[in-house]
Design a protein around this motif. Structure first.
Motif, PDB file in Angstrom:
ATOM      1  N   LEU A  16       0.716  -6.324   0.716  1.00  0.00           N
ATOM      2  CA  LEU A  16      -0.117  -6.364   1.916  1.00  0.00           C
ATOM      3  C   LEU A  16       0.657  -5.953   3.158  1.00  0.00           C
ATOM      4  CD1 LEU A  16      -1.639  -9.864   1.134  1.00  0.00           C
ATOM      5  CD2 LEU A  16      -2.770  -7.653   0.829  1.00  0.00           C
ATOM      6  N   ASP A  17       0.005  -5.209   4.027  1.00  0.00           N
ATOM      7  CA  ASP A  17       0.543  -4.910   5.345  1.00  0.00           C
ATOM      8  C   ASP A  17       0.585  -6.231   6.116  1.00  0.00           C
ATOM      9  OD1 ASP A  17       0.066  -4.288   8.325  1.00  0.00           O
ATOM     10  OD2 ASP A  17       0.574  -2.326   7.512  1.00  0.00           O
ATOM     11  N   PRO A  18       1.607  -6.489   6.911  1.00  0.00           N
ATOM     12  CA  PRO A  18       1.682  -7.769   7.617  1.00  0.00           C
ATOM     13  C   PRO A  18       0.753  -7.903   8.828  1.00  0.00           C
ATOM     14  CG  PRO A  18       3.635  -6.479   8.054  1.00  0.00           C
ATOM     15  CD  PRO A  18       2.837  -5.717   7.044  1.00  0.00           C
ATOM     16  N   THR A  19      -0.081  -6.924   9.084  1.00  0.00           N
ATOM     17  CA  THR A  19      -1.032  -7.023  10.193  1.00  0.00           C
ATOM     18  C   THR A  19      -2.364  -7.545   9.693  1.00  0.00           C
ATOM     19  OG1 THR A  19       0.021  -5.186  11.348  1.00  0.00           O
ATOM     20  CG2 THR A  19      -2.205  -5.752  12.022  1.00  0.00           C
ATOM     21  N   LEU A  20      -2.797  -8.662  10.257  1.00  0.00           N
ATOM     22  CA  LEU A  20      -4.108  -9.225   9.950  1.00  0.00           C
ATOM     23  C   LEU A  20      -5.096  -8.759  11.004  1.00  0.00           C
ATOM     24  CD1 LEU A  20      -2.768 -12.733   9.138  1.00  0.00           C
ATOM     25  CD2 LEU A  20      -4.145 -11.400   7.570  1.00  0.00           C
ATOM     26  N   ILE A  21      -6.259  -8.314  10.564  1.00  0.00           N
ATOM     27  CA  ILE A  21      -7.281  -7.817  11.485  1.00  0.00           C
ATOM     28  C   ILE A  21      -8.524  -8.684  11.331  1.00  0.00           C
ATOM     29  CG2 ILE A  21      -8.707  -5.846  12.137  1.00  0.00           C
ATOM     30  CD1 ILE A  21      -6.420  -4.122  10.765  1.00  0.00           C
ATOM     31  N   ARG A  22      -8.873  -9.385  12.396  1.00  0.00           N
ATOM     32  CA  ARG A  22     -10.067 -10.234  12.355  1.00  0.00           C
ATOM     33  C   ARG A  22     -11.312  -9.358  12.252  1.00  0.00           C
ATOM     34  NH1 ARG A  22      -9.025 -15.697  14.254  1.00  0.00           N
ATOM     35  NH2 ARG A  22      -6.880 -15.792  15.020  1.00  0.00           N
ATOM     36  N   THR A  23     -12.286  -9.879  11.511  1.00  0.00           N
ATOM     37  CA  THR A  23     -13.545  -9.153  11.323  1.00  0.00           C
ATOM     38  C   THR A  23     -14.701 -10.012  11.823  1.00  0.00           C
ATOM     39  OG1 THR A  23     -13.979 -10.062   9.126  1.00  0.00           O
ATOM     40  CG2 THR A  23     -12.649  -8.052   9.226  1.00  0.00           C
ATOM     41  N   GLU A  24     -15.856  -9.393  11.932  1.00  0.00           N
ATOM     42  CA  GLU A  24     -17.059 -10.177  12.171  1.00  0.00           C
ATOM     43  C   GLU A  24     -17.225 -11.115  10.983  1.00  0.00           C
ATOM     44  OE1 GLU A  24     -20.192  -7.298  12.565  1.00  0.00           O
ATOM     45  OE2 GLU A  24     -19.664  -6.875  14.650  1.00  0.00           O
ATOM     46  N   LEU A  25     -17.822 -12.273  11.222  1.00  0.00           N
ATOM     47  CA  LEU A  25     -18.054 -13.213  10.130  1.00  0.00           C
ATOM     48  C   LEU A  25     -19.127 -12.662   9.207  1.00  0.00           C
ATOM     49  CD1 LEU A  25     -18.106 -16.656  11.964  1.00  0.00           C
ATOM     50  CD2 LEU A  25     -16.213 -15.580  10.741  1.00  0.00           C
ATOM     51  N   LYS A  26     -18.872 -12.786   7.912  1.00  0.00           N
ATOM     52  CA  LYS A  26     -19.863 -12.393   6.914  1.00  0.00           C
ATOM     53  C   LYS A  26     -19.846 -13.443   5.818  1.00  0.00           C
ATOM     54  CE  LYS A  26     -21.466  -8.838   3.836  1.00  0.00           C
ATOM     55  NZ  LYS A  26     -21.751  -7.436   3.815  1.00  0.00           N
ATOM     56  N   GLU A  27     -20.981 -14.113   5.638  1.00  0.00           N
ATOM     57  CA  GLU A  27     -21.057 -15.156   4.626  1.00  0.00           C
ATOM     58  C   GLU A  27     -20.877 -14.560   3.238  1.00  0.00           C
ATOM     59  OE1 GLU A  27     -23.613 -19.183   3.822  1.00  0.00           O
ATOM     60  OE2 GLU A  27     -24.547 -17.561   4.934  1.00  0.00           O
ATOM     61  N   PHE A  28     -20.140 -15.293   2.398  1.00  0.00           N
ATOM     62  CA  PHE A  28     -19.872 -14.817   1.048  1.00  0.00           C
ATOM     63  C   PHE A  28     -19.720 -16.026   0.151  1.00  0.00           C
ATOM     64  CE2 PHE A  28     -18.289 -11.976  -2.145  1.00  0.00           C
ATOM     65  CZ  PHE A  28     -18.701 -10.725  -1.722  1.00  0.00           C
ATOM     66  N   ARG A  29     -20.500 -16.078  -0.915  1.00  0.00           N
ATOM     67  CA  ARG A  29     -20.440 -17.245  -1.798  1.00  0.00           C
ATOM     68  C   ARG A  29     -19.204 -17.178  -2.688  1.00  0.00           C
ATOM     69  NH1 ARG A  29     -22.166 -15.964  -6.872  1.00  0.00           N
ATOM     70  NH2 ARG A  29     -23.338 -14.042  -7.101  1.00  0.00           N
ATOM     71  N   ALA A  30     -18.837 -18.325  -3.223  1.00  0.00           N
ATOM     72  CA  ALA A  30     -17.625 -18.449  -4.029  1.00  0.00           C
ATOM     73  C   ALA A  30     -17.698 -17.609  -5.308  1.00  0.00           C
ATOM     74  CB  ALA A  30     -17.391 -19.914  -4.391  1.00  0.00           C
ATOM     75  N   PHE A  31     -16.552 -17.131  -5.747  1.00  0.00           N
ATOM     76  CA  PHE A  31     -16.413 -16.364  -6.978  1.00  0.00           C
ATOM     77  C   PHE A  31     -14.972 -16.518  -7.443  1.00  0.00           C
ATOM     78  CE2 PHE A  31     -15.476 -13.657  -3.414  1.00  0.00           C
ATOM     79  CZ  PHE A  31     -14.356 -12.952  -3.793  1.00  0.00           C
ATOM     80  N   GLN A  32     -14.696 -16.169  -8.686  1.00  0.00           N
ATOM     81  CA  GLN A  32     -13.334 -16.250  -9.209  1.00  0.00           C
ATOM     82  C   GLN A  32     -12.662 -14.889  -9.149  1.00  0.00           C
ATOM     83  OE1 GLN A  32     -13.528 -17.960 -13.127  1.00  0.00           O
ATOM     84  NE2 GLN A  32     -13.649 -20.029 -12.309  1.00  0.00           N
ATOM     85  N   GLY A  33     -11.371 -14.901  -8.965  1.00  0.00           N
ATOM     86  CA  GLY A  33     -10.608 -13.656  -8.954  1.00  0.00           C
ATOM     87  C   GLY A  33     -10.863 -12.841  -7.703  1.00  0.00           C
ATOM     88  N   TRP A  34     -10.861 -11.529  -7.865  1.00  0.00           N
ATOM     89  CA  TRP A  34     -11.163 -10.624  -6.762  1.00  0.00           C
ATOM     90  C   TRP A  34     -12.308  -9.724  -7.182  1.00  0.00           C
ATOM     91  CZ3 TRP A  34     -10.867  -5.682  -8.387  1.00  0.00           C
ATOM     92  CH2 TRP A  34     -10.018  -5.391  -9.450  1.00  0.00           C
ATOM     93  N   ARG A  35     -12.880  -9.040  -6.223  1.00  0.00           N
ATOM     94  CA  ARG A  35     -13.972  -8.095  -6.473  1.00  0.00           C
ATOM     95  C   ARG A  35     -13.713  -6.826  -5.669  1.00  0.00           C
ATOM     96  NH1 ARG A  35     -14.800 -11.524  -9.662  1.00  0.00           N
ATOM     97  NH2 ARG A  35     -16.618 -12.813  -9.984  1.00  0.00           N
TER      98      ARG A  35
END
Length: 124
Positions: free
Chosen positions: A83-102
């Protein structure tokens, strides 16, 4: 192409910043290890980001700069997402729980916030 992942055990973006700042200082780079390697690695590395879901909302993203297959300490396949060490805040977007990555397609991603969107980590 992008990826999305739950940020388990993290309370908010500031908590993620603190954790990653400590990891960056300790290890010199930011890597998230996962079990499965994305088949679309080339597309993800062509400008893709990892979007973090914190407390049921996408809140921040980090650019993916490397994807490396490996073997974990138990002899099983693993994948290191650099990962690049820069974090970029985003607009909030609701997302339900899931396992792993998508995979997270371009048309589904939340927009970056316009003001104060970049939080750069340093190893001080």
């Amino acid at each position: 192409m992008h990826m999305i992942k739950l940020c388990v055990g993290v309370e908010d973006v500031d908590h993620l910043i603190d954790l990653q700042k400590a990891r960056l200082k300790r290890e010199g780079m930011l890597v998230h290890v996962t079990r499965n390697t994305p088949k679309m690695a080339a597309e993800i590395l062509d400008g893709g980001s990892l979007y973090w879901v914190i407390k049921k909302f996408v809140r921040v993203r980090q650019r993916l700069v490397g994807i490396e297959r490996g073997i974990n300490s138990e002899g099983r396949p693993s994948c290191a997402l650099q990962l690049d060490p820069t974090l970029i805040r985003t607009e909030l977007k609701e997302f339900r729980a899931f396992q792993g990555w998508r995979y997270f397609k371009e048309q589904a991603i939340p927009a970056d916030l316009r003001s104060g969107s970049s939080i750069t980590e340093s190893s001080e």
